[in-house]
Design an enzyme around this catalytic site. Structure first.
Site, PDB file in Angstrom:
ATOM      1  N   ARG A   1      47.005  49.713  46.883  1.00  0.00           N
ATOM      2  CA  ARG A   1      45.795  49.023  46.222  1.00  0.00           C
ATOM      3  C   ARG A   1      44.877  50.029  46.134  1.00  0.00           C
ATOM      4  O   ARG A   1      44.589  50.970  46.666  1.00  0.00           O
ATOM      5  CB  ARG A   1      45.008  48.213  47.497  1.00  0.00           C
TER       6      ARG A   1
ATOM      7  N   GLU B   1      41.291  45.008  38.041  1.00  0.00           N
ATOM      8  CA  GLU B   1      42.350  44.865  37.476  1.00  0.00           C
ATOM      9  C   GLU B   1      42.218  43.594  36.569  1.00  0.00           C
ATOM     10  O   GLU B   1      41.679  42.552  37.157  1.00  0.00           O
ATOM     11  CB  GLU B   1      43.712  44.829  38.339  1.00  0.00           C
TER      12      GLU B   1
ATOM     13  N   HIS C   1      49.876  47.499  37.103  1.00  0.00           N
ATOM     14  CA  HIS C   1      50.295  46.814  38.431  1.00  0.00           C
ATOM     15  C   HIS C   1      51.770  46.194  38.178  1.00  0.00           C
ATOM     16  O   HIS C   1      51.974  44.778  38.257  1.00  0.00           O
ATOM     17  CB  HIS C   1      49.456  45.551  38.755  1.00  0.00           C
TER      18      HIS C   1
END
Length: 316
Positions: free
Chosen positions: A235, A264, A283
């Protein structure tokens, strides 16, 4: 019942599971792009009883949950989703369920990033296709290097096993890690300070919490070797972005491989995009066919179980 599948950016949700098993009972609508903020989400989902979420792409806050009076079930990919206010859902009588999640996709991405940073395959591929004849780069070896694993849970353990196949020396630390657990995996148990000092590559595998937020900051980065490479597929907020940029720009560490960020999607103006020694991906850790089939397949199972009055994989 009406079911909304959110954030199917790659237009694959319907092909990854047997949604037809719900035919006649559940009407499916797929949203392929972000809907917007709380007001837009509330308007778009007002008539849906079920919402299927892909990880943390769309936040489901108390405000949104309160604005959806018909909502009865939220199914998220994975066993947890920090973007869902589960307490607010429970207070409203909305059931929240999850799915299983495979560990191998993220572990494999760790090494995809490490190998790309070390061997520059993408760079040399582009040069060769542009007409180059000979290599420009001299690669870094993984064999014989020390991999530090920050968090030796399910993912960290898998990364440690893969590193052993590369003949890397693996060490680990986390707050509650035991010497016995490290011995089971053939991993050296070290202090936090020694983890940062000794690692040639350091890979983060911690859950984001108040305890881990900002854990990797200027003080920790200052302990690292000048040639060291930080890898974060966990994270974004675990690493302090400003401190990392300073460390890379000053040459205090060789660079970073990042799949996760504070915000994000990564903003267009973010300095990571222009930093040559910070390698980034959007991601991708969980984004594989096998994982998506697991996610969506178990979403169908979860909806079926809920409709039959026996919800499964409930998140409290």
């Amino acid at each position: 019942m009406r079911c909304a599948i959110l954030d199917d950016y790659q237009h694959v949700a319907l092909s990854m599971a047997d949604w037809g098993a719900l035919a006649g009972e559940v009407e499916i609508t797929v949203f392929n792009a972000p809907i917007g903020g709380a007001v837009e989400i509330a308007a778009a989902l007002a008539d849906f009883e079920i919402v299927c979420l892909m990880r943390e792409r769309t936040p489901f806050t108390a405000e949104i949950i309160e604005a959806l009076p018909k909502l009865r079930l939220i199914v998220t990919s994975g066993a947890r989703n920090a973007a869902i206010d589960v307490a607010a859902a429970n207070a409203r009588g909305v059931t929240v369920c999850g799915t299983d999640s495979a560990a191998h996709p993220t572990a494999e991405l760790v090494f995809a990033h490490m190998l790309e940073f070390a061997r520059k395959v993408g760079h040399e591929n582009a040069r060769l296709k542009a007409g180059a004849v000979r290599p420009e780069t001299i690669g870094l070896d993984l064999s014989g290097k020390t991999l530090g694993v920050l968090g030796l849970g399910r993912l960290g353990a898998r990364v440690a096993r893969i590193a052993a196949a590369f003949q890397m020396n693996v060490i680990a630390w986390s707050e509650n890690l035991t010497t016995e657990r490290c011995a089971e995996l053939g991993v050296g148990h070290v202090s936090k300070t020694d983890l940062f000092r000794a690692s040639d590559f350091l890979s983060i595998h911690l859950q984001l919490s108040q305890r881990t937020r900002g854990l990797v900051g200027a003080e920790a980065l200052a302990l690292m070797r000048p040639g060291a490479i930080l890898v974060n597929t966990s994270r974004g907020p675990i690493v302090q972005e400003g401190a990392l940029l300073d460390a890379v720009r000053a040459g205090h560490i060789a660079g970073a491989c990042l799949d996760v960020f504070d915000e994000e999607p990564l903003p267009f103006e973010h300095p990571y995009r222009a930093e040559p020694n910070i390698q980034i991906s959007p991601h991708l850790g969980y984004v594989t066919e096998a994982n998506f089939r697991l996610f969506y397949g178990q979403m169908v199972e979860g909806i079926r179980a809920f409709a039959e009055g026996n919800p499964i994989r409930v998140i409290d």
